[in-house]
Scaffold this active site. Structure first.
Site, PDB file in Angstrom:
ATOM      1  N   GLU A 189      -6.555  -4.919  10.539  1.00  0.00           N
ATOM      2  CA  GLU A 189      -5.090  -3.693  11.113  1.00  0.00           C
ATOM      3  C   GLU A 189      -6.099  -2.842  11.664  1.00  0.00           C
ATOM      4  O   GLU A 189      -6.013  -1.890  11.599  1.00  0.00           O
ATOM      5  CB  GLU A 189      -5.215  -3.153   9.671  1.00  0.00           C
ATOM      6  CG  GLU A 189      -3.891  -2.016   9.479  1.00  0.00           C
ATOM      7  CD  GLU A 189      -3.624  -1.654   8.124  1.00  0.00           C
ATOM      8  OE1 GLU A 189      -2.668  -1.738   7.213  1.00  0.00           O
ATOM      9  OE2 GLU A 189      -4.549  -0.343   7.379  1.00  0.00           O
ATOM     10  N   HIS A 206      -9.768   1.562   3.637  1.00  0.00           N
ATOM     11  CA  HIS A 206      -8.545   1.195   4.454  1.00  0.00           C
ATOM     12  C   HIS A 206      -8.741   2.926   5.273  1.00  0.00           C
ATOM     13  O   HIS A 206      -9.396   3.765   5.551  1.00  0.00           O
ATOM     14  CB  HIS A 206      -7.566   1.770   3.774  1.00  0.00           C
ATOM     15  CG  HIS A 206      -6.367   2.140   4.557  1.00  0.00           C
ATOM     16  ND1 HIS A 206      -5.384   3.293   5.334  1.00  0.00           N
ATOM     17  CD2 HIS A 206      -5.172   1.216   4.520  1.00  0.00           C
ATOM     18  CE1 HIS A 206      -4.723   2.977   5.871  1.00  0.00           C
ATOM     19  NE2 HIS A 206      -3.805   1.190   5.572  1.00  0.00           N
ATOM     20  N   GLY A 253       2.737  -0.560   4.722  1.00  0.00           N
ATOM     21  CA  GLY A 253       2.278   0.762   3.861  1.00  0.00           C
ATOM     22  C   GLY A 253       4.047   0.988   3.886  1.00  0.00           C
ATOM     23  O   GLY A 253       4.860   0.542   2.904  1.00  0.00           O
ATOM     24  N   ASN A 310       0.629  -1.579  -0.103  1.00  0.00           N
ATOM     25  CA  ASN A 310      -0.179  -0.314   0.254  1.00  0.00           C
ATOM     26  C   ASN A 310       1.091   1.359   0.290  1.00  0.00           C
ATOM     27  O   ASN A 310       1.590   1.698   1.198  1.00  0.00           O
ATOM     28  CB  ASN A 310      -1.705   0.150   0.855  1.00  0.00           C
ATOM     29  CG  ASN A 310      -1.769   1.205   1.616  1.00  0.00           C
ATOM     30  OD1 ASN A 310      -1.911   2.322   0.115  1.00  0.00           O
ATOM     31  ND2 ASN A 310      -2.807   1.261   2.340  1.00  0.00           N
ATOM     32  N   TRP A 311       0.946   1.933  -0.949  1.00  0.00           N
ATOM     33  CA  TRP A 311       2.142   3.094  -1.359  1.00  0.00           C
ATOM     34  C   TRP A 311       0.900   4.309  -0.550  1.00  0.00           C
ATOM     35  O   TRP A 311       1.842   5.377  -0.484  1.00  0.00           O
ATOM     36  CB  TRP A 311       2.241   3.118  -3.090  1.00  0.00           C
ATOM     37  CG  TRP A 311       3.477   2.234  -3.023  1.00  0.00           C
ATOM     38  CD1 TRP A 311       3.892   0.873  -2.977  1.00  0.00           C
ATOM     39  CD2 TRP A 311       3.597   2.319  -4.615  1.00  0.00           C
ATOM     40  NE1 TRP A 311       4.748   0.372  -3.755  1.00  0.00           N
ATOM     41  CE2 TRP A 311       4.738   0.680  -4.840  1.00  0.00           C
ATOM     42  CE3 TRP A 311       3.103   2.980  -5.970  1.00  0.00           C
ATOM     43  CZ2 TRP A 311       5.525   0.521  -5.856  1.00  0.00           C
ATOM     44  CZ3 TRP A 311       4.837   2.846  -7.044  1.00  0.00           C
ATOM     45  CH2 TRP A 311       4.860   1.690  -7.244  1.00  0.00           C
ATOM     46  N   LYS A 312       0.414   4.136  -0.119  1.00  0.00           N
ATOM     47  CA  LYS A 312      -0.858   5.644  -0.106  1.00  0.00           C
ATOM     48  C   LYS A 312      -0.446   6.826  -0.927  1.00  0.00           C
ATOM     49  O   LYS A 312      -0.226   6.097  -2.207  1.00  0.00           O
ATOM     50  CB  LYS A 312      -0.291   6.375   1.446  1.00  0.00           C
ATOM     51  CG  LYS A 312      -0.596   4.247   2.306  1.00  0.00           C
ATOM     52  CD  LYS A 312      -0.494   4.819   3.572  1.00  0.00           C
ATOM     53  CE  LYS A 312      -0.360   3.731   4.702  1.00  0.00           C
ATOM     54  NZ  LYS A 312      -0.023   3.481   5.768  1.00  0.00           N
TER      55      LYS A 312
HETATM   56  P1  PGA Z   1       1.999   0.594   7.193  1.00  0.00           P
HETATM   57  O1  PGA Z   1       1.208   0.708   7.065  1.00  0.00           O
HETATM   58  O2  PGA Z   1       2.705  -0.777   7.270  1.00  0.00           O
HETATM   59  O3  PGA Z   1       3.179   1.528   7.840  1.00  0.00           O
HETATM   60  O4  PGA Z   1       1.779   0.731   9.171  1.00  0.00           O
HETATM   61  C1  PGA Z   1       0.236  -0.326   6.524  1.00  0.00           C
HETATM   62  C2  PGA Z   1      -1.118   0.485   6.177  1.00  0.00           C
HETATM   63  O5  PGA Z   1      -1.652   1.616   6.671  1.00  0.00           O
HETATM   64  O6  PGA Z   1      -1.800  -0.182   4.957  1.00  0.00           O
END
Ligand code: PGA
Length: 248
Positions: free
Chosen positions: A160, A87, A229, A8-10
């Site tokens: 999550e 999300h 992420g 998940n690159w956001k």
């Molecule tokens: P993170 O994010 O691995 O940086 O904790 C995960 C996500 O928000 O999907």
């Protein structure tokens, strides 16, 4: 089915050039790359082994007067197979109003109807955890999506917990045993709604997964992959996580 890692690159990286470099260097079987919308098509053209996911989709599955939205059908037409839904950064965004459970359920339905594989994110906030509300939150989030569904094909459910996401203050990854407990509880909830759904559901963990701790989660048969992420923005690191998953 082998374990899958979702990157998940956001809202990263800032340019197409960087996105293509990261995709090329990360490209590996067992990985689903979920970049920002604008990079999807070009990445689709250069990856050979990874699959492609989007980070969100519109309520309506096809076309219509919805400025700024992207539909399930449109995503599918440029080579997207998976889509993240619900999300926490969309349920509780830092700006504006968040997505309700109803919206999340409608988006899930739109994805399933068009044949995109949804990755539904569920999990409690720090405050809900402190008030011992983990189970009631999961029950509500799962209920909204699955109770009104008639049938599903393959779906992923990412447990999550919001407090475990690396961008949260004082975040740390959940304990693998607690994740297994949460997964078992979610399975029970789904089974109570419709036991046929369970056959199509896969369960993954998200929240501060790194190359260093991935094995601690992925060694459990109940945890069938990870939503990653921050660590997915480093090609070497995400490759190590995918290799760890391939051991199981
Ligand atoms: P993170 O994010 O691995 O940086 O904790 C995960 C996500 O928000 O999907």
């Amino acid at each position: 089915m082998s374990k899958l890692i979702f990157a998940n690159w956001k809202m990263n990286p800032a340019t197409e050039e960087e996105a293509l470099t990261l995709a090329k260097e990360s490209d590996q079987e067992g990985l689903v790359i979920c970049p920002p919308f604008v990079f999807l098509e070009k990445i689709a053209a250069i990856i050979n082994n990874s699959r492609l996911g989007a980070q969100d989709l519109a309520l309506e599955k096809s076309t219509g007067p919805y400025t700024g939205e992207v539909s399930a059908k449109e995503l599918k037409s440029v080579g997207v197979d998976y889509v993240i839904i619900g999300h926490s950064e969309r349920r509780y965004p830092s700006v504006g109003e968040g997505e309700s459970d109803e919206i999340v359920a409608r988006k899930f339905k739109a994805a399933v109807q068009v044949g995109l594989v949804p990755i539904l994110c569920v999990g409690e906030t720090q405050e809900e955890k402190d008030n011992n509300q983990q189970r009631s939150v999961l029950k509500r989030e799962i209920g909204f999506v699955f109770e009104s569904l008639k049938s599903v094909a393959r779906v992923y459910i990412a447990y999550e917990p919001v407090w475990a996401i690396s961008s949260q203050a004082h975040s740390q990854a959940d304990k693998p045993e607690d994740v297994v407990g949460a997964v078992k509880y979610i399975k029970k909830l789904i089974k109570e709604i419709n036991k046929d759904f369970l056959e199509h559901a896969h369960f993954i963990y998200g929240g501060s997964v790194t190359a260093k701790n991935a094995d601690k989660f992925l060694q459990y048969k109940e945890i069938e992959g990870a939503l990653v992420g921050h660590a997915s923005l480093n090609a070497e690191e995400i490759k190590k996580i995918v290799q760890t998953a391939a051991n199981y």
